[in-house]
Motif scaffolding. Structure first.
Motif, PDB file in Angstrom:
ATOM      1  N   ALA A  74       0.832  -1.211   0.000  1.00  0.00           N
ATOM      2  CA  ALA A  74       0.000   0.000   0.000  1.00  0.00           C
ATOM      3  C   ALA A  74       0.864   1.257   0.000  1.00  0.00           C
ATOM      4  N   GLU A  75       1.964   1.250   0.752  1.00  0.00           N
ATOM      5  CA  GLU A  75       2.856   2.408   0.770  1.00  0.00           C
ATOM      6  C   GLU A  75       3.496   2.632  -0.596  1.00  0.00           C
ATOM      7  N   ARG A  76       3.876   1.547  -1.290  1.00  0.00           N
ATOM      8  CA  ARG A  76       4.428   1.691  -2.636  1.00  0.00           C
ATOM      9  C   ARG A  76       3.383   2.257  -3.593  1.00  0.00           C
ATOM     10  N   ALA A  77       2.132   1.810  -3.472  1.00  0.00           N
ATOM     11  CA  ALA A  77       1.069   2.322  -4.341  1.00  0.00           C
ATOM     12  C   ALA A  77       0.837   3.805  -4.087  1.00  0.00           C
ATOM     13  N   ILE A  78       0.856   4.214  -2.839  1.00  0.00           N
ATOM     14  CA  ILE A  78       0.689   5.640  -2.513  1.00  0.00           C
ATOM     15  C   ILE A  78       1.846   6.448  -3.073  1.00  0.00           C
ATOM     16  N   ALA A  79       3.067   5.942  -2.936  1.00  0.00           N
ATOM     17  CA  ALA A  79       4.229   6.663  -3.476  1.00  0.00           C
ATOM     18  C   ALA A  79       4.142   6.772  -4.987  1.00  0.00           C
TER      19      ALA A  79
END
Length: 108
Positions: A74-79
């Motif tokens: 999820a953090e990679r998708a947000i970035a």
């Protein structure tokens, strides 16, 4: 806080040592057919405790690992989304949003 953790583990170790000292007796276990095992009672209780703890501990670590993987994804998708929303170098950056104030402009 570290002192309290150390104190707690020390007290647990003392209680376990007192339990082992007070209950050091031999127990006969009838395993199967004519096979008999003589086991010390504290070792038998510790082994059964660990036999019950290990599956739940492995389950807990597996769930934590899976949640950590989902959070990283999820953090990679947000970035990636934030990177896609950044303006290109040729375009000027949009002005920051106006912050509404309690007092209207020009009035007191």
């Amino acid at each position: 806080m570290q002192f309290l953790k150390t104190l707690l583990w020390f007290l647990v170790a003392v209680v376990v040592a007192l339990f082992i000292h007070g209950n050091w007796t031999t127990v006969r276990l009838q395993l199967w057919a004519d096979l008999v095992a003589d086991v010390n009672l504290p070792l038998l209780l510790i082994a059964t405790f660990l036999a019950g703890l290990m599956p739940m501990l492995l389950w807990h670590h597996a769930v934590r690992w899976r949640m950590r993987q989902r959070l990283n994804s999820a953090e990679r998708a947000i970035a990636d989304l934030r990177g896609a929303m950044l303006p290109t170098s040729g375009e000027p950056a949009p002005p920051p949003a106006a912050i509404p104030s309690a007092v209207p402009p020009g009035g007191a």
